[in-house]
Design a protein around this motif. Structure first.
Motif, PDB file in Angstrom:
ATOM      1  N   ARG A 168       9.908   5.986 -20.276  1.00 23.12           N
ATOM      2  CA  ARG A 168      10.294   5.021 -19.065  1.00 23.12           C
ATOM      3  C   ARG A 168      10.925   5.816 -18.250  1.00 23.12           C
ATOM      4  NH1 ARG A 168      11.643  -0.118 -20.264  1.00 23.12           N
ATOM      5  NH2 ARG A 168      13.422   0.203 -18.795  1.00 23.12           N
ATOM      6  N   TYR A 217      11.429   6.402 -25.777  1.00 22.79           N
ATOM      7  CA  TYR A 217      12.019   5.288 -26.587  1.00 22.79           C
ATOM      8  C   TYR A 217      11.262   4.624 -27.717  1.00 22.79           C
ATOM      9  CZ  TYR A 217      15.361   5.413 -22.617  1.00 22.79           C
ATOM     10  OH  TYR A 217      16.436   5.792 -21.754  1.00 22.79           O
ATOM     11  N   ASP A 230      11.034   1.571 -28.504  1.00 22.24           N
ATOM     12  CA  ASP A 230      10.774   0.264 -28.007  1.00 22.24           C
ATOM     13  C   ASP A 230      10.425   0.299 -26.360  1.00 22.24           C
ATOM     14  OD1 ASP A 230      13.546   0.677 -27.514  1.00 22.24           O
ATOM     15  OD2 ASP A 230      13.765  -1.300 -26.809  1.00 22.24           O
ATOM     16  N   GLU A 231       9.734  -0.638 -26.178  1.00 22.15           N
ATOM     17  CA  GLU A 231       9.192  -0.943 -24.812  1.00 22.15           C
ATOM     18  C   GLU A 231      10.373  -1.194 -23.676  1.00 22.15           C
ATOM     19  OE1 GLU A 231       5.497  -3.040 -22.338  1.00 22.15           O
ATOM     20  OE2 GLU A 231       5.869  -3.545 -24.344  1.00 22.15           O
ATOM     21  N   ALA A 232      11.140  -1.815 -24.130  1.00 18.42           N
ATOM     22  CA  ALA A 232      12.665  -2.149 -23.263  1.00 18.42           C
ATOM     23  C   ALA A 232      13.421  -1.289 -23.046  1.00 18.42           C
ATOM     24  CB  ALA A 232      13.236  -3.575 -24.107  1.00 18.42           C
ATOM     25  N   GLY A 233      13.380  -0.073 -24.025  1.00 18.55           N
ATOM     26  CA  GLY A 233      14.122   1.202 -23.706  1.00 18.55           C
ATOM     27  C   GLY A 233      15.651   1.031 -24.225  1.00 18.55           C
ATOM     28  N   GLN A 234      15.708   0.182 -25.587  1.00 16.54           N
ATOM     29  CA  GLN A 234      17.078  -0.035 -25.889  1.00 16.54           C
ATOM     30  C   GLN A 234      17.377   1.098 -27.004  1.00 16.54           C
ATOM     31  OE1 GLN A 234      16.925  -4.214 -27.512  1.00 16.54           O
ATOM     32  NE2 GLN A 234      17.819  -4.800 -25.757  1.00 16.54           N
ATOM     33  N   PHE A 235      16.207   1.652 -27.521  1.00 17.91           N
ATOM     34  CA  PHE A 235      16.533   2.551 -28.741  1.00 17.91           C
ATOM     35  C   PHE A 235      15.651   3.984 -28.507  1.00 17.91           C
ATOM     36  CE2 PHE A 235      16.193  -1.770 -30.505  1.00 17.91           C
ATOM     37  CZ  PHE A 235      17.385  -1.925 -31.289  1.00 17.91           C
ATOM     38  N   SER A 236      16.506   4.835 -28.407  1.00 15.12           N
ATOM     39  CA  SER A 236      16.202   6.034 -27.897  1.00 15.12           C
ATOM     40  C   SER A 236      15.325   6.846 -28.906  1.00 15.12           C
ATOM     41  CB  SER A 236      17.366   7.181 -27.569  1.00 15.12           C
ATOM     42  OG  SER A 236      17.994   6.744 -26.386  1.00 15.12           O
TER      43      SER A 236
END
Length: 289
Positions: free
Chosen positions: A101, A161, A163-169
């Motif tokens: 991202r 990341y 996940d696509e949303a960038g919540q989990f590094s």
């Protein structure tokens, strides 16, 4: 005890005459009676380049995956189609879903391609070896497994990341390196070195009773490194004084120039597809620098 080695760069961002470039890395290594393919590139240039270089994929004894990004695993299915017996060594996390991202570009899926994941998951445990620990291929060749991150100034080298949303590094725990014990000292082979050059080299030295480092070959992932990280990395390499560093892929061309200017006791070169490096009769440690 030690061994000679010969290494040919198969895939890289730069290439010699008649070879193709891609954003990917693949290295062909002969050492200690083994024939190793270290990563496979993205699948864009592997088959063309091995044909041009006269590399026979059917003779590969071991396929090593440095980590699960597409630009290192994309050609796995092509290798498996050509070779029905080679042993594959990877970290269990290599199959993870992954994204990058960057603020100035769209979100990108960068994990192992689906066809590669499917091909690997069809293999038997006798052929596919997934481990987070150290693996020894011979008395002189080892694979690190997960590298401890003890030098905290080294990060993974990018906004990665799970996940696509960038919540989990994504901390890339599957990042691993290979070492060869040569008459000149240890030669370290890196994929992208997401664990950091200092972390990786020091861990390998720890595993080998503090042995000296003859050279480092591979991607150093310093393209987006901060000035502080570059400063500390260069300071470490100055003290380490390896005989040579061949860097490419994700290192950054400007960073390679910086390393060459600062590491006066080390021969620093940029590698490319088609380059031969090694201690055998048909390759030279410093002849291509």
């Amino acid at each position: 005890m030690s061994c000679q080695f010969e290494l040919t760069v198969i895939c890289d961002n730069h290439a010699g005459k008649g070879l193709l470039t891609e954003h990917g890395l693949s290295l062909h290594i002969r050492a200690d009676g083994l024939t190793i393919l270290f990563d496979t590139g993205s699948a864009e240039t592997l088959l063309h380049n091995v044909a041009e270089l006269g590399v026979d994929l059917t003779q590969i004894s071991h396929l090593i995956l440095s980590h699960g990004h597409y630009d290192h695993t994309g050609g796995v299915a092509q290798v498996l189609a050509a070779n029905t017996y080679c042993q594959i060594i990877a970290h269990p996390f290599v199959f993870s879903e992954r994204y990058s991202r960057h603020a100035d570009r769209p979100v990108k899926r960068i994990c192992m391609p689906d066809n590669v994941r499917a091909a690997l998951q069809l293999l038997s445990p006798e052929r596919l070896h997934c481990s987070s620990g150290v693996s020894l291929l011979s008395d002189n060749i080892g694979i690190t497994g997960s590298v401890p991150r003890t030098h905290l100034f080294e990060d993974t080298g990018g906004p990665f990341y799970l996940d696509e949303a960038g919540q989990f590094s994504d901390l890339l725990p599957d990042d691993q390196a290979l070492w060869i014990n040569t008459p000149q000292g240890l030669v370290i082979i890196l994929g992208c070195c997401h664990s950091g050059v200092v972390n990786t080299v020091e861990y390998i030295r720890q595993l080998n009773d503090g042995a000296g480092i003859a050279g480092i070959i591979g991607g150093l992932h310093l393209l987006h490194a901060s000035s502080e990280r570059l400063k500390q990395t260069i300071s470490y390499l100055k003290k380490l004084k390896p005989q040579f560093i061949y860097a490419g892929h994700c290192t950054g061309d400007d960073v390679i120039v910086m390393l060459r200017e600062n590491l006066r006791d080390t021969a620093v070169g940029q590698f490319h597809a088609g380059m031969h490096i090694g201690t055998g009769e048909s390759a030279s440690l410093t002849g291509n620098i």
